[in-house]
Design an enzyme around this catalytic site. Structure first.
Site, PDB file in Angstrom:
ATOM      1  N   SER A   1      51.867  11.429  37.481  1.00  0.00           N
ATOM      2  CA  SER A   1      51.316  12.521  38.262  1.00  0.00           C
ATOM      3  C   SER A   1      52.391  13.160  39.143  1.00  0.00           C
ATOM      4  CB  SER A   1      50.116  12.011  39.070  1.00  0.00           C
ATOM      5  OG  SER A   1      49.274  13.069  39.436  1.00  0.00           O
TER       6      SER A   1
ATOM      7  N   ASP B   1      41.456  14.198  31.356  1.00  0.00           N
ATOM      8  CA  ASP B   1      41.983  14.239  32.729  1.00  0.00           C
ATOM      9  C   ASP B   1      41.516  15.522  33.424  1.00  0.00           C
ATOM     10  OD1 ASP B   1      43.499  14.195  35.069  1.00  0.00           O
ATOM     11  OD2 ASP B   1      45.302  13.462  34.068  1.00  0.00           O
TER      12      ASP B   1
ATOM     13  N   HIS C   1      42.307  10.240  34.483  1.00  0.00           N
ATOM     14  CA  HIS C   1      43.566  10.223  35.235  1.00  0.00           C
ATOM     15  C   HIS C   1      43.980   8.793  35.568  1.00  0.00           C
ATOM     16  CE1 HIS C   1      46.695  12.506  37.124  1.00  0.00           C
ATOM     17  NE2 HIS C   1      46.531  11.909  38.289  1.00  0.00           N
TER      18      HIS C   1
END
Length: 302
Positions: A185, A248, A281
């Site tokens: 991320s 996600d 995620h």
């Protein structure tokens, strides 16, 4: 060992309505370990981990400290390094279970786990949290475009931090092609910028997990290709592993597709794009298997 029998997985989760995410582990610290440890506020903590897990209490405690580094030495002779960069709201502590699982299979690899600063985060109404750079928003609608306004000052500061860690490994005698950057991320974004801008010898590769390519709005056409504003002369020679969940909703899958499209136009030829259809995620079992295979290929035993 079957996947069902594995230790609890690292998961990337949203923390409340703010969707502050990081690697999540279910295993807590333990007081039993035969590891040797040493600590320095300036340089972080380096230790030779025991073959069994979890790690000793002092390691877990230190791994929460902002702007410090934790290093896990390999099982064998140190000839390669993975610098793993956590995501927003995370720290080195939540990466340790992943390291514990992969370390016995990458026995010459040392792991360097840097901790980000604590920032007043705009997307969380100014709440202080661990972050490599600021962001205006956390929760975005489906099909939202990639960011067009980014905290470039702190991004560049994060890159300088990672470049310093790379240089430290080089000073130890580790060859640049035996150093891999990895991140999730915000850590993926920092990995990309750090790898793109590094000019001190070709690195072993970049592992990008559920992230995006920052500053894409400043990519310019140069001749038959495109160039990122932080792209060094031979950055396009770097191997790239990209893993992203198609489900996600935090860092959207289309951002990965768009980012990889940019990398291709920037001259990157060795890009492995792994899509995980039901993954949101976080890092799942199949992705972890693919990560291990790629690490083993990029950093073979010597």
């Amino acid at each position: 060992m079957s996947k069902a029998a594995r230790s609890p997985k690292l998961r990337w989760i949203a923390l409340g309505a703010l969707a502050v995410f990081g690697l999540y582990h279910l295993a807590g610290p333990s007081s039993s370990s035969s590891s040797s440890t040493s600590s320095s506020p300036a340089s972080g903590l380096a230790f030779a981990a025991a073959d069994e897990t979890p790690f000793p209490d002092e390691v877990w405690a230190h791994a929460k400290d902002p702007e410090t580094d934790v290093e896990v030495l390999g099982v064998g002779r140190h000839s390669a390094t993975i610098i793993f960069i956590h995501g927003l709201g995370g720290n080195a502590e939540i990466v340790l279970p992943l390291v514990a699982r992969l370390r016995p299979k990458l026995w010459q690899v040392a792991w360097v786990l840097p901790n980000s600063p604590q920032l007043a985060f705009t997307g969380a109404q100014g709440e202080t949290m661990s972050a490599w750079f600021d962001m205006d928003e956390l929760l975005l609608p489906d099909h939202a475009p990639m960011p067009k306004r980014e905290d470039e000052k702190r991004m560049r500061a994060a890159v300088d931090r990672i470049h310093g860690l790379i240089q430290k490994e080089l000073d130890r005698g580790i060859d640049p092609d035996r150093i891999v950057l990895a991140g999730f991320s915000q850590g993926c974004a920092t990995t990309l910028l750090s790898g793109l801008s590094w000019s001190g010898g070709k690195l072993g590769g970049l592992m990008c997990l559920s992230g995006w390519l920052p500053m894409a709005y400043d990519i310019k056409k140069q001749g038959s290709s495109e160039k990122h504003p932080m792209q060094s002369a031979h950055a396009n020679e770097l191997p790239v592993f990209w893993g992203h969940g198609a489900a996600d909703k935090v860092i959207q899958y289309q951002w990965a597709e768009e980012s990889i499209g940019h990398l291709t136009k920037m001259g990157f030829k060795d890009v492995q794009f792994h899509t995980y259809p039901e993954l949101v995620h976080w890092v799942g079992d199949d992705e972890e298997d693919d990560m291990l295979a790629w690490f083993s290929k990029m950093l073979p035993q010597t």
